[in-house]
Enzyme design. Structure first.
Site, PDB file in Angstrom:
ATOM      1  N   GLU A 117       0.845  -1.193   0.000  1.00 31.00           N
ATOM      2  CA  GLU A 117       0.000   0.000   0.000  1.00 31.00           C
ATOM      3  C   GLU A 117       0.881   1.243   0.000  1.00 31.00           C
ATOM      4  O   GLU A 117       2.006   1.205   0.495  1.00 31.00           O
ATOM      5  CB  GLU A 117      -0.881   0.033   1.263  1.00 31.00           C
ATOM      6  CG  GLU A 117      -1.705  -1.196   1.508  1.00 31.00           C
ATOM      7  CD  GLU A 117      -2.114  -1.321   2.971  1.00 31.00           C
ATOM      8  OE1 GLU A 117      -2.234  -0.276   3.641  1.00 31.00           O
ATOM      9  OE2 GLU A 117      -2.296  -2.465   3.437  1.00 31.00           O
ATOM     10  N   LYS A 119       2.178   4.697   1.508  1.00 34.17           N
ATOM     11  CA  LYS A 119       2.279   5.221   2.875  1.00 34.17           C
ATOM     12  C   LYS A 119       1.877   6.691   2.852  1.00 34.17           C
ATOM     13  O   LYS A 119       2.656   7.557   2.464  1.00 34.17           O
ATOM     14  CB  LYS A 119       3.701   5.057   3.413  1.00 34.17           C
ATOM     15  CG  LYS A 119       3.850   5.466   4.874  1.00 34.17           C
ATOM     16  CD  LYS A 119       5.279   5.237   5.358  1.00 34.17           C
ATOM     17  CE  LYS A 119       5.414   5.612   6.820  1.00 34.17           C
ATOM     18  NZ  LYS A 119       5.160   7.052   7.050  1.00 34.17           N
ATOM     19  N   ASP A 121       0.963  10.468   3.882  1.00 34.25           N
ATOM     20  CA  ASP A 121       1.588  11.430   4.780  1.00 34.25           C
ATOM     21  C   ASP A 121       0.493  12.295   5.384  1.00 34.25           C
ATOM     22  O   ASP A 121       0.212  13.405   4.937  1.00 34.25           O
ATOM     23  CB  ASP A 121       2.586  12.294   4.008  1.00 34.25           C
ATOM     24  CG  ASP A 121       3.545  13.020   4.936  1.00 34.25           C
ATOM     25  OD1 ASP A 121       3.556  12.708   6.136  1.00 34.25           O
ATOM     26  OD2 ASP A 121       4.281  13.900   4.454  1.00 34.25           O
ATOM     27  N   TYR A 229      -6.427   1.590   6.278  1.00 35.52           N
ATOM     28  CA  TYR A 229      -5.365   0.650   5.927  1.00 35.52           C
ATOM     29  C   TYR A 229      -5.363  -0.609   6.791  1.00 35.52           C
ATOM     30  O   TYR A 229      -4.507  -1.482   6.610  1.00 35.52           O
ATOM     31  CB  TYR A 229      -3.989   1.326   6.030  1.00 35.52           C
ATOM     32  CG  TYR A 229      -3.682   1.919   7.384  1.00 35.52           C
ATOM     33  CD1 TYR A 229      -3.317   1.109   8.457  1.00 35.52           C
ATOM     34  CD2 TYR A 229      -3.744   3.281   7.584  1.00 35.52           C
ATOM     35  CE1 TYR A 229      -3.038   1.640   9.700  1.00 35.52           C
ATOM     36  CE2 TYR A 229      -3.456   3.842   8.826  1.00 35.52           C
ATOM     37  CZ  TYR A 229      -3.102   3.010   9.883  1.00 35.52           C
ATOM     38  OH  TYR A 229      -2.832   3.543  11.120  1.00 35.52           O
ATOM     39  N   LYS A 318      10.676   3.848   2.685  1.00 30.71           N
ATOM     40  CA  LYS A 318      10.544   5.300   2.502  1.00 30.71           C
ATOM     41  C   LYS A 318      11.125   5.742   1.161  1.00 30.71           C
ATOM     42  O   LYS A 318      12.151   5.231   0.704  1.00 30.71           O
ATOM     43  CB  LYS A 318      11.253   6.049   3.638  1.00 30.71           C
ATOM     44  CG  LYS A 318      10.724   5.725   5.039  1.00 30.71           C
ATOM     45  CD  LYS A 318       9.343   6.275   5.276  1.00 30.71           C
ATOM     46  CE  LYS A 318       9.346   7.770   5.494  1.00 30.71           C
ATOM     47  NZ  LYS A 318       9.897   8.191   6.794  1.00 30.71           N
ATOM     48  N   CYS A 412      18.964  45.541 -14.583  1.00 27.76           N
ATOM     49  CA  CYS A 412      18.965  44.148 -15.043  1.00 27.76           C
ATOM     50  C   CYS A 412      20.365  43.563 -14.904  1.00 27.76           C
ATOM     51  O   CYS A 412      21.335  44.164 -15.388  1.00 27.76           O
ATOM     52  CB  CYS A 412      18.504  44.088 -16.500  1.00 27.76           C
ATOM     53  SG  CYS A 412      18.677  42.453 -17.254  1.00 27.76           S
ATOM     54  N   CYS A 415      21.741  43.011 -18.804  1.00 26.29           N
ATOM     55  CA  CYS A 415      22.037  44.086 -19.753  1.00 26.29           C
ATOM     56  C   CYS A 415      22.170  45.451 -19.110  1.00 26.29           C
ATOM     57  O   CYS A 415      22.553  46.417 -19.784  1.00 26.29           O
ATOM     58  CB  CYS A 415      20.971  44.132 -20.840  1.00 26.29           C
ATOM     59  SG  CYS A 415      19.353  44.712 -20.270  1.00 26.29           S
ATOM     60  N   CYS A 430      12.866  43.370 -16.676  1.00 28.85           N
ATOM     61  CA  CYS A 430      13.877  44.183 -17.344  1.00 28.85           C
ATOM     62  C   CYS A 430      13.194  44.982 -18.444  1.00 28.85           C
ATOM     63  O   CYS A 430      12.378  44.455 -19.200  1.00 28.85           O
ATOM     64  CB  CYS A 430      14.962  43.281 -17.932  1.00 28.85           C
ATOM     65  SG  CYS A 430      16.021  44.094 -19.139  1.00 28.85           S
ATOM     66  N   CYS A 436      18.306  43.280 -24.327  1.00 22.57           N
ATOM     67  CA  CYS A 436      18.695  42.329 -23.286  1.00 22.57           C
ATOM     68  C   CYS A 436      18.986  40.946 -23.867  1.00 22.57           C
ATOM     69  O   CYS A 436      18.152  40.370 -24.580  1.00 22.57           O
ATOM     70  CB  CYS A 436      17.595  42.227 -22.234  1.00 22.57           C
ATOM     71  SG  CYS A 436      18.011  41.130 -20.867  1.00 22.57           S
TER      72      CYS A 436
END
Length: 673
Positions: A117, A119, A121, A229, A318, A412, A415, A430, A436
């Site tokens: 199954e 796991k 969280d 579960y 895990k 920027c 440039c 920018c 640029c």
């Protein structure tokens, strides 16, 4: 006691104190200070030391119990069957060792069948049904005593208040995991952020915090779900002899189980399942941090038995941690193809989500300031699947002295052009669009596009080659290309090179509106470019216009005016425009038209469907030539909808708003000389 033994004993005491502290933060306060992977490392280090020095093992060690404490705000529930935790495996070799121990204890040579199954969280819960009716729900707590959350669990829609079907025991304790789907978590955080409220760090914290609200009405508003579960206490009835069959019974009685649960044979099957779930993890819609393997046969489970705190017949495998802890070395600014500036954290390299991560996005300056990220900070990094790693939170208690708040750069970094951030917008950009280097390819593609300068044959791949070879740094450089130089590019023969040079020469004859559109000024689309060209006498007038003068143009507000004004204030952009003019790009000044030839002035048109006598673009150009405005969407400001064949939903919206609808014949009559 030797000095070495004294150091080991001291380290054991330190680890126990630190683990207990983090247990309290995680389980009681729902406010963890470190990611799960860091906590797992602390527990594994302690367990390793205790295994090597059993004389240091004490009954109150964190390795000898499951979890933490019950909140005093809730009543206590004592679990009649303890809710034990599972041992963890992190490497394939540890799974192989688990399977070998199972077969050795059972004296079994063949492959064992395991129920597998995901796991989840979330927050483990025990829910007791008597005669099919929900009577009590509790958190796992320390495995022996949990918190009474009955009223809150009743609000979770996926928990049945009465079991379905028939055949369930008189007393059934179902055990599951309450969790929050990722979509619900993101929506909840978004709403909280809009209201200026505190947001949750991750779905697990959100689920735990939601289930442990003192007011069940708050819990009811949270998008919680549950998967079951297994079972604990059973009275006045029985269950099947296999765990996988028990899950089938739970589903039959209305108790949800993870749809990914299955049965696998032998260690090869376990590792195959792990690999499948690792791949599917990003698309599940809810967070999992691994998979669980359980010997499927209940009789074999009983034969295997338990150790002090965990069953011998199950283990959690895990996944590589999606969250890790590291420090920020530096914060730099990246410039995207549209000029957007994104702050990027340069990290002390850390292994997270299966790869070594050295950089993480901070999204934008507002997000950076909201999280208050600084150079030198210890932070939690998250990487889920192929998602770009991001900084989840700052561990403020670990911040070194004399750190400084990060400021948005004025220029920027690529440039040197001015950086602009309109009020109310999250993204800073920018302003050197034509100059640029970071925006070069995107600006060239737009410049050459059909509705802009219409350079036939200059596609995206060819632009990539020209920029990568260093032949083109801005739009003006296109007009200096020769057939000989072009012929040396990949898949570009002499004929193709000659055709492109001819197309570039042809594109020099354009209109002021097309030229304005080709410059790629932010928020200046075709309609705005036509409005500018119609309002001002020349490009020079537009480039010198004040904000107030620009706002006199119909449909140009302060934000768009600021973009236009800022673009022409940038000397780099003016230099490129001057170079384009010197290369021969030109347009005829439109003659002043009598009022009769601007008879559509002030009228807004939308075109939908297919016209037989002209293309949609030709119709839009004709409308603009007569002083009208052509837009793409129907609104209350629309004066006419021109409907060709297969008009679609725009016609329905126009009918609903009472907007006059012209067929192609009526439109032709309207624009005819």
């Amino acid at each position: 006691m030797t000095r070495s033994a004294s150091k080991i004993e001291q380290r054991v005491r330190e680890l126990r104190a630190e683990i207990e502290h983090h247990n309290y933060r995680y389980f009681v306060l729902d406010d963890p200070e470190i990611p799960d992977a860091e906590f797992d490392r602390l527990v594994r280090e302690l367990k390793t030391l205790e295994d090597a020095h059993p004389e240091l093992l004490t009954p109150d060690s964190p390795t000898q119990r499951v979890g933490s404490y019950a909140l005093s705000a809730f009543g206590e529930v004592r679990h009649r069957v303890p809710m034990l935790s599972l041992d963890n495996a992190f490497e394939p070799e540890e799974v192989e060792a688990f399977d070998a121990r199972v077969r050795d204890r059972l004296d079994h040579d063949g492959p064992i069948e395991y129920a597998c199954e995901p796991k989840l969280d979330g927050l483990a819960v025990s829910i007791v049904y008597e005669d099919g009716v929900l009577v009590q729900a509790a958190t796992r707590g320390d495995g022996t005593t949990g918190e009474d959350v009955t009223h809150n669990v009743r609000t979770v829609k996926s928990v049945p208040l009465r079991l379905h079907g028939k055949g369930w025991p008189g007393v059934l304790e179902a055990r599951g995991e309450v969790f929050m789907p990722i979509a619900g978590f993101e929506a909840m955080n978004r709403r909280a952020q809009e209201r200026g409220e505190k947001t949750f760090v991750n779905p697990r914290n959100a689920a735990a915090g939601s289930l442990r609200q003192l007011d069940p009405r708050v819990t009811a508003e949270r998008p919680l779900e549950v998967y079951f579960y297994g079972v604990g206490l059973i009275e006045r009835g029985g269950l099947p002899e296999r765990h996988s069959q028990i899950l089938g019974s739970l589903r039959k009685w209305g108790l949800r189980t993870a749809p990914e649960a299955t049965v696998k044979r032998g260690v090869e099957g376990l590792l195959d399942y792990y690999g499948q779930m690792l791949v599917r993890r990003p698309s599940l819609g809810y967070q999992i941090d691994g998979v669980v393997y359980k010997v499927d046969s209940l009789s074999l489970q009983q034969e295997l038995g338990y150790v002090a705190r965990a069953p011998r017949w199950a283990i959690a495998h895990k996944f590589p941690a999606e969250e890790e802890m590291t420090t920020i070395r530096d914060i730099e600014w990246q410039v995207g193809r549209t000029g957007a500036l994104t702050p990027v954290a340069r990290l002390e390299p850390v292994f997270v989500g299966g790869v070594t991560v050295s950089n993480a996005t901070l999204h934008n300056i507002d997000e950076l300031h909201r999280k208050d990220v600084r150079v030198g900070d210890t932070v939690v990094i998250r990487r889920a699947g192929d998602v770009i790693p991001e900084v989840v939170e700052v561990l403020a208690e670990r911040r070194p002295l004399h750190t400084r708040i990060v400021r948005l750069p004025e220029s920027c970094p690529v440039c040197g052009s001015a950086v602009v951030k309109p009020e109310g917008e999250a993204v800073a950009r920018c302003s050197g669009g034509l100059y640029c280097g970071a925006q070069r390819k995107e600006s060239l593609r737009h410049f050459a596009s059909r509705r802009a300068m219409d350079v036939e044959g200059l596609g995206a791949k060819l632009i990539d080659q020209l920029v990568d070879a260093g032949y083109v740094k801005n739009a003006a450089d296109l007009y200096g290309l020769t057939a000989d130089r072009l012929a040396g590019l990949d898949r570009m023969g002499e004929k193709s090179a000659g055709n492109l040079v001819d197309a570039l020469e042809k594109s020099k004859k354009t209109t002021l509106a097309r030229f304005l559109y080709s410059l790629g000024i932010r928020d200046v689309g075709e309609a705005t470019a036509h409005a500018l060209a119609g309002h001002f006498a020349s490009l020079e007038e537009i480039s010198e216009a004040s904000m107030e003068k620009l706002e006199e143009v119909p449909d140009i507000g302060p934000v768009v005016a600021q973009h236009i004004h800022g673009f022409f204030r940038e000397q780099h952009n003016r230099d490129v425009i001057d170079a384009l003019r010197r290369s021969g790009v030109e347009w005829a000044s439109p003659p002043k038209k009598p009022a009769a030839e601007r008879r559509l002035s002030g009228k807004t048109f939308v075109i939908t469907g297919t016209l037989s006598g002209m293309t949609r673009e030709e119709a839009q150009d004709r409308i603009r030539a007569l002083g009208g405005k052509a837009t793409g969407s129907v609104s209350a400001k629309t004066d006419y909808l021109v409907a060709g064949s297969d008009p679609g939903s725009k016609r329905q919206k126009a009918e609903k708003l009472g907007i006059p609808i012209l067929d192609e014949k009526a439109f032709q009559a309207l624009i005819a000389n």
